[in-house]
Design an enzyme around this catalytic site. Sequence first.
Site, PDB file in Angstrom:
ATOM      1  N   HIS A  94       0.834  -1.204   0.000  1.00  0.00           N
ATOM      2  CA  HIS A  94       0.000   0.000   0.000  1.00  0.00           C
ATOM      3  C   HIS A  94       0.867   1.253   0.000  1.00  0.00           C
ATOM      4  O   HIS A  94       0.658   2.175  -0.800  1.00  0.00           O
ATOM      5  CB  HIS A  94      -0.922  -0.020   1.227  1.00  0.00           C
ATOM      6  CG  HIS A  94      -1.788   1.186   1.366  1.00  0.00           C
ATOM      7  ND1 HIS A  94      -3.156   1.149   1.185  1.00  0.00           N
ATOM      8  CD2 HIS A  94      -1.493   2.479   1.673  1.00  0.00           C
ATOM      9  CE1 HIS A  94      -3.661   2.362   1.373  1.00  0.00           C
ATOM     10  NE2 HIS A  94      -2.660   3.182   1.672  1.00  0.00           N
ATOM     11  N   GLU A  95       1.852   1.292   0.916  1.00  0.00           N
ATOM     12  CA  GLU A  95       2.688   2.489   1.043  1.00  0.00           C
ATOM     13  C   GLU A  95       3.598   2.685  -0.166  1.00  0.00           C
ATOM     14  O   GLU A  95       3.819   3.813  -0.618  1.00  0.00           O
ATOM     15  CB  GLU A  95       3.517   2.438   2.332  1.00  0.00           C
ATOM     16  CG  GLU A  95       2.708   2.342   3.615  1.00  0.00           C
ATOM     17  CD  GLU A  95       1.626   3.406   3.735  1.00  0.00           C
ATOM     18  OE1 GLU A  95       1.775   4.510   3.159  1.00  0.00           O
ATOM     19  OE2 GLU A  95       0.598   3.147   4.386  1.00  0.00           O
TER      20      GLU A  95
ATOM     21  N   HIS B 212       1.980   4.371  -2.997  1.00  0.00           N
ATOM     22  CA  HIS B 212       1.977   5.833  -2.859  1.00  0.00           C
ATOM     23  C   HIS B 212       3.185   6.458  -3.557  1.00  0.00           C
ATOM     24  O   HIS B 212       3.085   7.557  -4.116  1.00  0.00           O
ATOM     25  CB  HIS B 212       1.994   6.231  -1.380  1.00  0.00           C
ATOM     26  CG  HIS B 212       0.637   6.403  -0.774  1.00  0.00           C
ATOM     27  ND1 HIS B 212      -0.254   7.375  -1.185  1.00  0.00           N
ATOM     28  CD2 HIS B 212       0.016   5.739   0.230  1.00  0.00           C
ATOM     29  CE1 HIS B 212      -1.362   7.290  -0.464  1.00  0.00           C
ATOM     30  NE2 HIS B 212      -1.230   6.305   0.394  1.00  0.00           N
TER      31      HIS B 212
END
Length: 209
Positions: free
Chosen positions: A173-174, A177
């Site tokens: 998820h990170e 980004h």
Amino acid sequence: MKKISILFILFVGFCNAQKLTSDELSLINKGDINTALPIYQTTDAHQHKTLLSLSSEINPTDPNTAVLVKRMKESLLSTDGGVGIAAPQVGINRKVIWVQRFDKDGTPLEYFINPVIVWRSDLQNLGPEGDLSIPDFRDQFYRSKVIQLEYVDLKGQKYSEIVEGFTAVIFQHEIDHLFGILISDKKEKEKNDSYKKIDAYQKSDLNKR
């Protein structure tokens, strides 16, 4: 001698490519450097543009990187139950993330500089995800159950490790980004994709027998 000169030029060029801009330095050092940086939101047009932008590598030994890392941690701690944060979420398009390590005793928060996922398992889990930068959005997403990660620390020391389970989900998820990928857009793009639903944990248990 000529070979050494070329290597030196390449080294200097590499360092210069990673230098923080004046705008980045201003943001990182704005106000009290011991406090949290504001978390960017998709509801703000300028902040949304930053969240959608690609991030570049950062010099791990630059003192300003340490300030950014520290302030990002404070930003994450200021949230209500956040388990990870990426530098674009505080307005800096650089490759730095914090992740809560549920795969370690005490579930510590750890930072990762210039992280790269070099391998992902074909086996995927389906689970819920939200985002600190996207108000009132939560949905189900497929993520690889196991990943291999490479990164450096503030001293420039390189590491490689295998991560699985929920912690692997946070990493994916990170790191999304850092590529300007938001889960709201991810869901839209995946509407036409088809997945075979499997019980990853059950399959993993069977493999251990």
